[in-house]
Design an enzyme around this catalytic site. Structure first.
Site, PDB file in Angstrom:
ATOM      1  N   ASP A 120      51.932  30.058  35.897  1.00  0.00           N
ATOM      2  CA  ASP A 120      50.778  30.715  36.518  1.00  0.00           C
ATOM      3  C   ASP A 120      49.618  29.757  36.784  1.00  0.00           C
ATOM      4  O   ASP A 120      48.942  29.855  37.808  1.00  0.00           O
ATOM      5  CB  ASP A 120      50.242  31.828  35.603  1.00  0.00           C
TER       6      ASP A 120
HETATM    7  P1  NAP Z   1      53.260  31.113  32.130  1.00  0.00           P
HETATM    8  O1  NAP Z   1      52.691  31.385  33.464  1.00  0.00           O
HETATM    9  O2  NAP Z   1      53.439  32.233  31.179  1.00  0.00           O
HETATM   10  O3  NAP Z   1      54.661  30.390  32.391  1.00  0.00           O
HETATM   11  C1  NAP Z   1      55.395  29.866  31.355  1.00  0.00           C
HETATM   12  C2  NAP Z   1      56.714  29.400  31.917  1.00  0.00           C
HETATM   13  O4  NAP Z   1      57.386  28.736  30.870  1.00  0.00           O
HETATM   14  C3  NAP Z   1      57.614  30.537  32.368  1.00  0.00           C
HETATM   15  O5  NAP Z   1      57.640  30.624  33.768  1.00  0.00           O
HETATM   16  C4  NAP Z   1      58.981  30.223  31.744  1.00  0.00           C
HETATM   17  O6  NAP Z   1      59.932  30.103  32.795  1.00  0.00           O
HETATM   18  C5  NAP Z   1      58.771  28.879  31.069  1.00  0.00           C
HETATM   19  N1  NAP Z   1      59.411  28.798  29.748  1.00  0.00           N
HETATM   20  C6  NAP Z   1      59.463  29.714  28.774  1.00  0.00           C
HETATM   21  N2  NAP Z   1      60.139  29.262  27.726  1.00  0.00           N
HETATM   22  C7  NAP Z   1      60.535  28.009  28.043  1.00  0.00           C
HETATM   23  C8  NAP Z   1      61.277  27.020  27.357  1.00  0.00           C
HETATM   24  N3  NAP Z   1      61.776  27.208  26.134  1.00  0.00           N
HETATM   25  N4  NAP Z   1      61.491  25.840  27.985  1.00  0.00           N
HETATM   26  C9  NAP Z   1      61.036  25.633  29.243  1.00  0.00           C
HETATM   27  N5  NAP Z   1      60.318  26.538  29.927  1.00  0.00           N
HETATM   28  C10 NAP Z   1      60.079  27.710  29.330  1.00  0.00           C
HETATM   29  O7  NAP Z   1      52.444  29.998  31.334  1.00  0.00           O
HETATM   30  P2  NAP Z   1      51.114  29.216  31.731  1.00  0.00           P
HETATM   31  O8  NAP Z   1      51.270  28.514  33.043  1.00  0.00           O
HETATM   32  O9  NAP Z   1      50.759  28.441  30.506  1.00  0.00           O
HETATM   33  O10 NAP Z   1      50.028  30.333  32.000  1.00  0.00           O
HETATM   34  C11 NAP Z   1      49.530  31.130  30.973  1.00  0.00           C
HETATM   35  C12 NAP Z   1      49.520  32.573  31.402  1.00  0.00           C
HETATM   36  O11 NAP Z   1      49.321  33.374  30.254  1.00  0.00           O
HETATM   37  C13 NAP Z   1      48.400  32.880  32.368  1.00  0.00           C
HETATM   38  O12 NAP Z   1      48.785  33.901  33.247  1.00  0.00           O
HETATM   39  C14 NAP Z   1      47.295  33.368  31.425  1.00  0.00           C
HETATM   40  O13 NAP Z   1      46.317  34.155  32.052  1.00  0.00           O
HETATM   41  C15 NAP Z   1      48.131  34.149  30.427  1.00  0.00           C
HETATM   42  N6  NAP Z   1      47.535  34.303  29.112  1.00  0.00           N
HETATM   43  C16 NAP Z   1      46.804  33.280  28.601  1.00  0.00           C
HETATM   44  C17 NAP Z   1      46.216  33.404  27.367  1.00  0.00           C
HETATM   45  C18 NAP Z   1      45.334  32.270  26.856  1.00  0.00           C
HETATM   46  O14 NAP Z   1      44.343  32.530  26.219  1.00  0.00           O
HETATM   47  N7  NAP Z   1      45.696  31.029  27.115  1.00  0.00           N
HETATM   48  C19 NAP Z   1      46.435  34.592  26.616  1.00  0.00           C
HETATM   49  C20 NAP Z   1      47.236  35.608  27.153  1.00  0.00           C
HETATM   50  C21 NAP Z   1      47.776  35.433  28.418  1.00  0.00           C
HETATM   51  P3  NAP Z   1      61.480  30.333  32.495  1.00  0.00           P
HETATM   52  O15 NAP Z   1      61.600  31.700  31.952  1.00  0.00           O
HETATM   53  O16 NAP Z   1      62.132  30.169  33.833  1.00  0.00           O
HETATM   54  O17 NAP Z   1      61.880  29.284  31.529  1.00  0.00           O
END
Ligand code: NAP
Length: 466
Positions: free
Chosen positions: A396
């Site tokens: 994301d």
């Molecule tokens: P993300 O958008 O959740 O994407 C994480 C990616 O990691 C997934 O597309 C997944 O794809 C991949 N993944 C999962 N397990 C894996 C593994 N073992 N090895 C390799 N890849 C793996 O993460 P992000 O870019 O860090 O963004 C964070 C999101 O979480 C944002 O939307 C944010 O708003 C939200 N959020 C953030 C917080 C905060 O405070 N930081 C709290 C709650 C929510 P695959 O399934 O294809 O592997």
């Protein structure tokens, strides 16, 4: 213990809490900050127990049982919880703070003589106000945090759930709450008190249900702030300085953190507080369509070759790195690249992972030097000069839909411009979407190469190939 001595000790505890917050603001001092917080809390609890000792053996046993069970459970849970589940743990703990505020207010209402707020057989009006407000905020925090926990823990869909007329319902409930509080102050009725609690429980749930997963970090921090204000409200009723100081610190720091996160995600603070932000459009956002377009796929060998021959590499860690616990292997890979003369930097998005500072904590755990780690605004301009953007488990936070697609739930969130690097390497297990459930166009760009697999395993084999 005289009132003056206990006030003094409470102020010392308050100063320790401020030092704790200061310490927690940087990874190098955070352990020390935690320690100050623990000493401050122990001092506050001891001062309360010595200053207002429980009456009789039975009461002592109850207090010690409460401390033992609560403290014991807290210690065991905190030790066992994986780093990736920390945000939901925080949400679950906040729900208990909210419930404690409700219980504190109820106890005060049923035994006002115990805290000296009676005058001519009636409770002071201002105490009734504080009690009602503390109970209302506490109850809103309780159900709101339970829903935040369920969404973060995957027990409930992370997508926004939009009720028809939700704004009208929330406004009506808000007005009813104000009226009930006014009635309660007038008649001290226990029934009205419980109606306030019931209404607030409902309002807490309704406020959080429409909020989408991507906006959850702001919600958790906002509920943290609410729980602080609830505690401060009860502190006034009980005349307890420690509760007032601690509650205000939690309330204001949570509010400041929410504000900073809203700015980082380009959201309006007011709409978060009122609930339901993320927009009605978010519900309509896709995520369920099956993607059939081809992507360019590479191997660990290809990745090692490309990076070894690069001059500048920017690493973008995300939630997947945390799941795979790939930070140590990553550090090893970066050490090898640096030996080859490659300049490597880490780019951290404010909401990468599942809690604020998530990536910083993991990188610090792997002893990544702090001067190699950059915040979004300090590094985003460098992607066009980078040879490789190495995206490990992030999704994301790199999605350009946030800039262009008004219907996207992440619209308005600043992103790391990885697609501007000469080559983008994406490590993830498959074509799964990120937390917000939306497709990422960068996967299909000509300069992108997908490295499919568990982040740790892929990085380990890149290390071997290097
Ligand atoms: P993300 O958008 O959740 O994407 C994480 C990616 O990691 C997934 O597309 C997944 O794809 C991949 N993944 C999962 N397990 C894996 C593994 N073992 N090895 C390799 N890849 C793996 O993460 P992000 O870019 O860090 O963004 C964070 C999101 O979480 C944002 O939307 C944010 O708003 C939200 N959020 C953030 C917080 C905060 O405070 N930081 C709290 C709650 C929510 P695959 O399934 O294809 O592997």
């Amino acid at each position: 213990m005289s009132e003056n001595v206990s006030s003094l000790l409470y102020i010392v505890a308050g100063v320790l809490f401020i030092m704790a917050l200061r310490g927690l603001s940087h990874p190098t001092t955070s352990r020390q900050g935690n320690l100050y917080g623990m000493i401050g809390m122990a001092l506050a609890v001891l001062t309360t127990l010595v200053g207002h000792p429980p009456a009789g053996l039975g009461a002592w046993i109850l207090v010690l049982l409460g401390l033992g069970i609560g403290g014991g459970a807290g210690a065991v849970i905190a030790k066992r919880v994986p780093m990736t589940a920390m945000p939901q743990l925080v949400a679950a703990f906040h729900s208990l703070v909210g419930l404690a505020a409700v219980a504190g207010a109820a106890a005060t209402l049923y035994a006002p003589q115990a805290v000296g707020i009676l005058e001519n057989g009636h409770i002071h009006k201002e105490s009734l106000f504080e009690m009602a407000l503390g109970a209302a905020i506490g109850a809103i925090t309780f159900t709101g945090s339970v829903i935040a926990f369920a969404k973060l823990d995957g027990r409930m869909s992370g997508k926004p759930i939009m009720l028809p007329q939700r704004h009208a319902i929330n406004i009506a409930l808000g007005i009813a709450l104000v009226v009930l509080i006014a009635v309660f102050i007038g008649n001290e009725s226990k029934l009205v008190f419980w109606l306030i609690v019931l209404l607030s429980f409902t309002l807490g749930g309704l406020l959080i249900i429409p909020i989408g997963g991507a906006d959850m970090p702001v919600v958790v921090s906002m509920l943290n702030s609410y729980s602080g204000w609830a505690a401060a409200g009860i502190g006034f009723t009980l005349g307890n300085l420690a509760l007032i100081i601690t509650g205000s610190l939690v309330g204001s720091s949570g509010a400041i953190l929410s504000y900073i996160m809203c700015k980082a995600m380009n959201r309006s603070f007011i709409s978060v507080i009122l609930g339901g932000f993320g927009g009605d459009s978010a519900a309509a956002a896709g995520g369920d369509q099956v993607e059939t377009r081809p992507v360019k796929q590479g191997s660990a060998d290809d990745a090692a070759y490309i990076m070894k021959n690069a001059e500048r590499v920017i690493i973008v860690p995300g939630y997947g790195m945390a799941v795979a616990q790939a930070q140590h292997s990553l550090r090893e890979m970066v050490d090898l690249l640096k030996k080859e003369g490659v300049e490597v930097k880490y780019a951290i998005h404010p909401v990468a992972g599942r809690m604020p500072g998530h990536m910083n904590v993991l990188l610090a755990e792997a002893n990544v030097p702090y001067d190699e780690v950059f915040e979004l605004e300090d590094i985003n301009g460098e992607f066009p000069q980078a040879d490789v953007a190495f995206v490990i488990g992030a999704n994301d936070v790199t999605n350009p839909a946030a800039k262009t697609d008004k219907a996207s739930p992440i619209y308005g969130m600043p992103i790391l411009d990885v697609e501007k690097a000469k080559t983008v390497l994406f490590i993830k297990r498959g074509m799964g979407s990120g937390y917000a459930g939306v497709e990422n166009e960068v996967f299909f760009r000509d300069n992108t190469m997908m490295l499919f697999g568990d982040a740790k395993k892929v990085v380990d084999s890149i290390v071997k190939n290097l």
